[in-house]
Write an enzyme that holds these catalytic residues in place. Structure first.
Site, PDB file in Angstrom:
ATOM      1  CG  PHE A  76       2.653   4.664  -6.464  1.00  0.00           C
ATOM      2  CD1 PHE A  76       1.336   4.701  -6.881  1.00  0.00           C
ATOM      3  CD2 PHE A  76       3.621   4.283  -7.383  1.00  0.00           C
ATOM      4  CE1 PHE A  76       0.972   4.374  -8.182  1.00  0.00           C
ATOM      5  CE2 PHE A  76       3.274   3.953  -8.685  1.00  0.00           C
ATOM      6  CZ  PHE A  76       1.951   3.995  -9.082  1.00  0.00           C
ATOM      7  CD  GLU A  77       0.883   5.616   1.661  1.00  0.00           C
ATOM      8  OE1 GLU A  77       1.892   5.313   2.335  1.00  0.00           O
ATOM      9  OE2 GLU A  77       0.191   6.632   1.876  1.00  0.00           O
TER      10      GLU A  77
END
Length: 342
Positions: A216-217
């Site tokens: 996840f960013e």
């Protein structure tokens, strides 16, 4: 629940790691927010506490809030662009899948993979934790953009068949509920414009065989100059800071709720015997059943360990030869010094 006996436990296991890159401070802030919600020091807005507790009762959650503590210290000391660990190695290039391959735009100040797979103490510890904990869902949290990535990072493809469909479906739900469809979805290698080799998520999916492995960013300021690393990877105003933590902590609790619904019955774990992580790191075996119901013992011996054992074998052989030769010499000298009786 590490160190406890889980004989009667049948549930879903989540493993999340934050702060793998030193400059991505916001990721660890998110970890601490999630921990504060789990401990009921803070609460999710618009979430019913009873419903939330009912969801959490069915889960086991392990969370590493700061994976790269030495890299973070460098950033806090003023080196705001540092992503590597204290030894100058990018921890997300030090894992074993497709390790060491360098693209044309390779920059050692950013992507130094180390001298060998798992050459760094941080990745060695994380590998042992992942294998012993054996999660259903793994999430490696970063910043630099807003995205929900699935394998693979080292090639421009995603896994084939039903596993890929399940991962993508879950990510699309998270994107709709919490990103308002603005987050990029797909493989890391096919979405960000470059391939990354030796990453944690690819190893967790391919080797540990975790059913769902994600990267996840959670934040990125694409309007900022690349020289302003802190602002590029971290919110600098209080409203944005609060929004990021609120939105993404809610996203994680959505995954806690929806994740198990996307996994079939064969992914439910049972454990005959668990030992503590400390015992595992001290060299004990972790005896358990894997998600396919087959008994197995986990002995995680990498190339570094094999090389060490080989060196010890050579050293012991030399010492034994030296002792043998010394004994022969002493025996010969002793026989020559004894007078012959008439």
């Amino acid at each position: 629940m590490t160190g406890q006996t889980l004989e009667s436990f049948l549930g879903f296991i989540f493993f999340q790691t934050f702060g793998q890159h030193g400059r991505e401070l916001i990721t660890s802030e998110l970890a601490f927010r999630i921990l504060s919600i789990l401990s009921e020091e803070q609460f999710l807005p618009k979430k019913n506490g009873v419903t939330l507790n009912s969801t959490l009762d069915k889960l086991v959650i392990k969370l590493v809030p700061i994976e790269n503590s030495n890299g973070r210290k460098r950033v806090e000391a003023g080196d705001l662009c540092e992503r590597r660990n204290g030894r100058g190695v990018d921890l997300n290039r030090n894992w074993g899948v497709d390790w060491g391959k360098k693209e044309k735009d390779y920059d050692p100040s950013e992507e130094n993979p180390g001298t060998a797979p798992f050459s760094e103490p941080e990745t060695q510890i994380m590998r042992k934790l992942a294998i012993s904990f054996d999660p259903h869902i793994w999430i490696n949290v970063h910043s630099g953009m807003e995205a929900l990535f699935m394998p693979y990072d080292h090639k421009n493809t995603t896994p084939e068949g039903l596993p890929s469909l399940k991962m993508r479906t879950l990510l699309e739900q998270v994107n709709k509920f919490h990103c308002q469809n603005r987050c990029m979805i797909g493989s890391g290698g096919g979405s960000v414009g470059y391939l990354a080799h030796g990453t944690a998520t690819d190893y967790i999916y391919d080797v540990v065989r975790t059913p769902m492995a994600f990267t996840f960013e959670i934040f990125g300021d694409n309007q900022t100059s690349s020289r302003d690393c802190f602002k590029m990877f971290n919110p600098v105003d209080l409203p944005t800071f609060k929004r990021v933590l609120n939105d993404w902590s809610a996203a994680f609790f959505t995954i806690f709720k929806l994740g198990p619904l996307h996994l079939d019955e064969n992914s439910t774990k049972s454990a005959d015997k668990w030992v503590s992580i400390d015992e595992y790191l001290d060299g004990y075996l972790v005896e358990r059943k894997n998600r396919y119901g087959k008994n197995m013992e986990v002995i995680d011996v990498g190339m570094q360990e094999i090389k060490t054992y080989f060196r010890l074998f050579l050293l012991s052989s030399v010492l034994l030869m030296f002792m043998f030769c010394s004994r022969i010499a002493k025996s010969k000298y002793g026989r020559n010094s004894i007078p012959v009786m008439p």
